[in-house]
Write a protein that holds these residues in place. Structure first.
Motif, PDB file in Angstrom:
ATOM      1  N   CYS A 298       0.847  -1.208   0.000  1.00 34.79           N
ATOM      2  CA  CYS A 298       0.000   0.000   0.000  1.00 34.79           C
ATOM      3  C   CYS A 298       0.881   1.258   0.000  1.00 34.79           C
ATOM      4  CB  CYS A 298      -0.970  -0.007   1.159  1.00 34.79           C
ATOM      5  SG  CYS A 298      -0.266  -0.249   2.753  1.00 34.79           S
ATOM      6  N   ASN A 375      -3.941  -2.587  -3.115  1.00 33.69           N
ATOM      7  CA  ASN A 375      -4.018  -1.172  -2.690  1.00 33.69           C
ATOM      8  C   ASN A 375      -2.884  -0.341  -3.269  1.00 33.69           C
ATOM      9  OD1 ASN A 375      -6.326  -1.060  -0.848  1.00 33.69           O
ATOM     10  ND2 ASN A 375      -5.199  -2.588   0.321  1.00 33.69           N
ATOM     11  N   ARG A 376      -2.298  -0.792  -4.349  1.00 37.74           N
ATOM     12  CA  ARG A 376      -1.142  -0.058  -4.907  1.00 37.74           C
ATOM     13  C   ARG A 376      -1.642   1.085  -5.793  1.00 37.74           C
ATOM     14  NH1 ARG A 376      -0.062  -5.435  -4.651  1.00 37.74           N
ATOM     15  NH2 ARG A 376       1.642  -6.003  -3.208  1.00 37.74           N
ATOM     16  N   ARG A 377      -1.746   2.247  -5.182  1.00 33.65           N
ATOM     17  CA  ARG A 377      -2.262   3.424  -5.886  1.00 33.65           C
ATOM     18  C   ARG A 377      -1.672   4.667  -5.231  1.00 33.65           C
ATOM     19  NH1 ARG A 377      -4.484   3.839  -1.483  1.00 33.65           N
ATOM     20  NH2 ARG A 377      -6.050   2.509  -0.542  1.00 33.65           N
ATOM     21  N   GLU A 477      -2.361  -4.976   6.421  1.00 35.70           N
ATOM     22  CA  GLU A 477      -1.102  -5.700   6.173  1.00 35.70           C
ATOM     23  C   GLU A 477      -0.473  -6.025   7.525  1.00 35.70           C
ATOM     24  OE1 GLU A 477       0.046  -6.929   3.568  1.00 35.70           O
ATOM     25  OE2 GLU A 477       2.058  -7.486   4.215  1.00 35.70           O
ATOM     26  N   CYS A 589      -4.257   0.207   4.993  1.00 34.92           N
ATOM     27  CA  CYS A 589      -3.640   0.984   3.917  1.00 34.92           C
ATOM     28  C   CYS A 589      -4.246   2.370   3.860  1.00 34.92           C
ATOM     29  CB  CYS A 589      -3.842   0.260   2.600  1.00 34.92           C
ATOM     30  SG  CYS A 589      -2.710  -1.123   2.509  1.00 34.92           S
ATOM     31  N   ASN A 591      -4.893   6.311   2.737  1.00 37.44           N
ATOM     32  CA  ASN A 591      -5.041   6.886   1.398  1.00 37.44           C
ATOM     33  C   ASN A 591      -3.884   7.788   1.059  1.00 37.44           C
ATOM     34  OD1 ASN A 591      -7.243   5.747   0.443  1.00 37.44           O
ATOM     35  ND2 ASN A 591      -8.647   7.091   1.533  1.00 37.44           N
TER      36      ASN A 591
END
Ligand SMILES: O=C1C=CC=CC1=O
Ligand SMILES: [Cu+2]
Length: 591
Positions: A298, A375-377, A477, A589, A591
């Motif tokens: 994340c 959540n990879r953003r 996580e 995660c 933002n």
């Protein structure tokens, strides 16, 4: 009144009409340590700030997130909210830059000032007619090399006070990284673009303008920088186009022992790994898998910790900044120089043209990471998106840019050559079955820490929750957290972390599930730029490292275990670092 309510106003602390900025830094039973910037918006005080502290008597706090927003009319004359995003540097107070040992950089890193510092325009992204492609360095043609060499030659031949000259471009990385700049509106707060969530966006803008300047010097706006594809075995050697002594891309200040056919060690500290080339390649692919996937599920773990306006720098780097970014700098730098100049230290790193190929690959990792799912953003936190930097564009206009405007590389007009990404599927396999239940001789972490890493340490740690469901894992996580690591910032330090290994494990072979990740420190200036070589932690806040272990526990069949065995192997500088505690935590995660 319930202690968790926050009201959103502060009484003024001055008689004149003023606006207050409040950012509660710690709220604990209403004891608010509130840093106030009281700026009096009238002509003769424009841009000044009057730091003041209030205790809770006259600080009323309201519900919900909060800080007074106002229009500090700073040097740039651009309104921006204080105390939230990191503001641009205050060019007018640029000062001598500091070296890791507390001495000063032997030249000025400050840029030439424009005639008018009060009206710095916000950069307008040019329309993109065609997205140019940044090539892999090992794939470029002779024609490309000739063009690139000509462009750098022209840049190097510009007057040294020209903001587009090669030396001025290199000094950008000194001013922003060695406490040359202070944050606008926060006198005395150094602006540091490493060790936090600023790392990726700052370097993206830095390369963007460098690339456009090169293109303008050769009259080719399709010119694109190459990237050093060291995350793939075909790129794991020093790119030959930088190694022609007659080329403007050459830099004598490099580690001559690391030229081809030497295979790079992406976890390099200062000692060369005594392993076969194939083992180095396997280790490299494993490290990339860990840093891009396992340990970076994340945003906060990938980008690094938040840093907000007015806060002291060095908040905690993300996975890629740590490894391989720092390691590659060290691997290229000349070991015979005090700080492994050029590439091995901030103030001089960009004097080596390969800096830009290295950082192009770091930037490429950002674009790839967002395609890896889960959540990879990007963060959607305004404090990140509105943080700002100043650069000279190719027309020699000083412009302000924001993080928000660089998160989409194609809007900036470039993308990366599509080359294989071998680490993406290089999921390590367990080297051994899981240990018997915690072997008797392994003490709990609470009995081991605080401790230095004079020797390998193995210890057991209890998990807060076992047999976590997939939903648990999607939301949070599980992290192995190394708390309050204190060390002398002047020391090279690296240690490797394993789960479910016995104490005799060596760090030569990392390509196995049990390898969790590594910590690497390189000498740097800490927060206040007054490096005294103190044994304080890195910067104003103790260093913390969090490694994602959800996937590893799954792969090792340890998910139902109440405690796990961890082994920490010092690679270099172990006696220089003290770890206060190691625990297992979870991270939702952010933002
Ligand atoms: O970002 C850097 C990290 C290590 C050494 C030099 C750098 O520029
Ligand atoms: Cu760097």
């Amino acid at each position: 009144m319930a202690s968790n309510f926050l009201l959103t106003s502060c009484t003024t602390i001055s008689s004149s009409p003023s606006k207050i900025f409040v950012r509660p830094k710690r709220i604990d039973n209403f004891k608010v340590n509130c840093e106030i910037r009281n700026t009096i918006n009238n002509d003769d005080n424009e841009g000044k700030s009057f730091p003041g502290k209030l205790d809770r008597r006259n600080v009323l706090l309201g519900l919900g997130g909060l800080y007074g927003a106002s229009n500090l009319i700073g040097v740039t004359n651009e309104p921006f909210a204080l105390g939230a995003p990191v503001p641009p540097p205050d060019f007018s107070t640029c000062s001598t830059a500091s070296l890791p040992d507390g001495s000063q950089v032997p030249f000025s890193c400050c840029p030439p000032l424009p005639k008018d510092l009060t009206n710095i325009p916000t950069y307008k992204l040019p329309n993109v007619s065609k997205v140019k492609i940044r090539p892999a360095a090992h794939n470029v043609t002779q024609e490309y090399i000739t063009k690139y060499n000509t462009a750098i030659q022209k840049m190097k031949s510009l007057d040294k006070d020209d903001p587009l000259s090669f030396i001025q471009q290199a000094n950008i990385h000194c001013a922003y990284c060695n406490s040359g700049y202070k944050e606008l509106g926060f006198p005395g707060v150094p602006l540091q673009v490493h060790f936090s969530w600023l790392f990726f966006p700052f370097h993206r803008w830095y390369l963007y303008f460098f690339e456009r300047i090169l293109g303008s010097l050769i009259g080719d706006d399709t010119f694109a920088l190459p990237f050093w594809n060291y995350d793939s075995q075909v790129g794991m050697q020093f790119p030959s186009l930088y190694n022609d002594v007659n080329s403007s891309l050459y830099d004598p200040n490099r580690n001559q022992n690391h030229f081809p056919p030497n295979v790079i060690d992406l976890g390099f500290t200062t000692i060369d790994l005594d392993a076969s080339d194939q083992q180095k390649i396997n280790n490299n692919l494993t490290m990339m898998y860990r840093q891009m996937l396992t340990n970076a599920p994340c945003p906060q773990l990938f980008f690094g910790n938040p840093i907000r306006g007015g806060e002291q720098p060095i908040r905690g780097m993300g996975t890629i900044e740590n490894v391989p970014h720092n390691s590659v700098h060290r691997w290229v730098g000349n070991p015979n120089n005090k700080f492994r100049e050029n590439m091995g230290t901030f103030y001089s790193a960009a004097r080596d043209p390969i800096f830009y190929a290295h950082h192009a690959n770091v930037d490429r990792m950002w674009t790839i990471w967002k395609t890896l799912g889960g959540n990879r953003r990007d963060f959607n936190d305004r404090d990140w998106l509105d943080s700002a930097f100043l650069f000279y564009d190719e027309n020699r206009t000083l412009v302000k840019v924001t993080v928000q405007d660089c998160i989409n590389n194609e809007k900036l007009g470039y993308k990366y050559e599509n080359v294989p990404i071998p680490w993406k599927n290089y999921k390590p396999v367990p080297r051994k079955q899981k240990l018997k239940k915690n072997p008797k001789n392994v003490k709990p972490s609470t009995e081991i820490f605080p401790s230095t890493l004079k020797k390998t340490l193995s210890f057991s740690i209890k998990r807060p929750k076992i047999s976590r469901t997939q939903q648990d894992k999607d939301i949070e996580e599980e992290l192995l957290v190394f708390n309050n690591m204190t060390f002398d910032e002047n020391e090279y330090i690296r240690f490797d972390v394993f789960i479910n290994e016995d104490e005799g494990v060596k760090s030569k072979v990392l390509d196995r599930t049990e390898y969790v990740g590594s910590f690497a420190n390189l000498p740097h200036v800490h927060a206040a730029g007054n490096n005294t070589g103190s044994s304080s932690s890195s910067g104003s806040t103790p260093a913390v490292m969090s490694l994602g272990i959800s996937e590893i526990l799954e792969d090792l069949g340890l998910e139902d275990e109440e405690e796990i065995v961890v082994v920490v192997v010092p690679q270099f500088g172990g006696k220089e670092i003290t770890i206060a505690s190691v625990e297992i935590d979870t991270l939702a995660c952010a933002n």
